[in-house]
Design an enzyme around this catalytic site. Sequence first.
Site, PDB file in Angstrom:
ATOM      1  N   ASP A 159      -2.897  -3.466  45.394  1.00  0.00           N
ATOM      2  CA  ASP A 159      -2.035  -2.132  45.637  1.00  0.00           C
ATOM      3  C   ASP A 159      -2.233  -1.443  44.242  1.00  0.00           C
ATOM      4  O   ASP A 159      -2.624  -0.108  44.567  1.00  0.00           O
ATOM      5  CB  ASP A 159      -0.543  -2.931  45.612  1.00  0.00           C
ATOM      6  N   HIS A 187       4.852  -7.675  47.276  1.00  0.00           N
ATOM      7  CA  HIS A 187       3.660  -7.256  47.788  1.00  0.00           C
ATOM      8  C   HIS A 187       3.783  -6.937  49.240  1.00  0.00           C
ATOM      9  O   HIS A 187       3.633  -8.140  50.029  1.00  0.00           O
ATOM     10  CB  HIS A 187       2.383  -8.323  47.689  1.00  0.00           C
TER      11      HIS A 187
END
Length: 325
Positions: A159, A187
């Site tokens: 990410d 996440h």
Amino acid sequence: MKSPVRITVTGAAGQIGYALVFRIASGQMLGGDQPIILQLLDITPALDVLKGVKMELEDCAFPLLTDIVCTDNPDIGFRDSEYAFLVGARPRGPGMERKDLLEANAQIFSAQGRAINEVANRDISILVVGNPANTNALITQCNAPDIDPRQITAMTRLDHNRAIAQLAKKTNSPLVDISRMTIWGNHSATQYPDLFNAKIKNQFATEIIEQQWYESEFIPSVQQRGAAIISARGASSAASAANAAIDHMRTWVIGTPDNDWTSMAVPSNGAYGVAKGIIYSFPCHCLEKQWSIVEGLEINDFSREKMKNTESELIEERDAIRHLL
Ligand code: NAX
């Protein structure tokens, strides 16, 4: 010549495993002078595929790769391991509720945590990639009481890398000019990619980009990037996930540059008011296999709300499997 280190990869017969093990074996994680023994763990039905992966590894004739162990037994897979990538996980099947998914994975990660506790090197560095990664890391930690909880982390580096790439593209900046990117929280689609502390060269990113783009394009596109890859490729991110896993471990070992940090999901110590003990992604400094949360960043109301939202999701996940902790 250094003595070889044992590196475990679970789910090694899967697509991330296939993109990961060759790069580890070539020295991209620990450098060109560190011999490696790969310990590849998967479930029994995947052992034939694993055999093929082993054959291809042999065919690369990697000078650093001194041995390859393929097994479906966690006690063999984690024996004396100094680094472990916990990639193998149960995907969501048809009709499976989120709670069922959490439970199915909790079983896998409890068993692996117990095996790590029994047989792994006491200084093992663990990266959980398999989803739900943060909560799987918490389960692993609870089942490995003799391993320092600080050694069990989960991956938000993909990410983080995605956020850097999107910002560089939007502002037409070289990737190397971007620093201090932060992913907060889980996440998952609630993660919060924070640009208020990010810099492009010496300027704050928020002085360059428009708030409208930040809120309505950047944040959703980082949060939903995994789904966008699936719809384009017909399969989930694999090479970029493996790359992020290597980045995570390498940064952890060699450290973050001065004036920069990385994003890692680590046990919360209560920093920024985040509930203690959950595995939450924070900005982290790393040096020689140690990490520390970057403290003292200014958090405005916009960020605070988003950080709380992703924290609530992690607390819900923890509570759903609390009976297994
Ligand atoms: P694959 O389905 O291709 O491979 C998973 C492998 O794990 C299979 O070989 C399977 O047999 C094995 N496995 C299942 N149970 C196991 C067990 N108990 N012990 C050992 N091995 C086991 O999935 P892949 O695309 O490689 O993704 C793996 C995991 O990474 C998934 O949970 C996925 O959601 C997660 N991801 C996490 C990311 C992150 O940033 N944290 C990003 C990429 C990825 O989506």
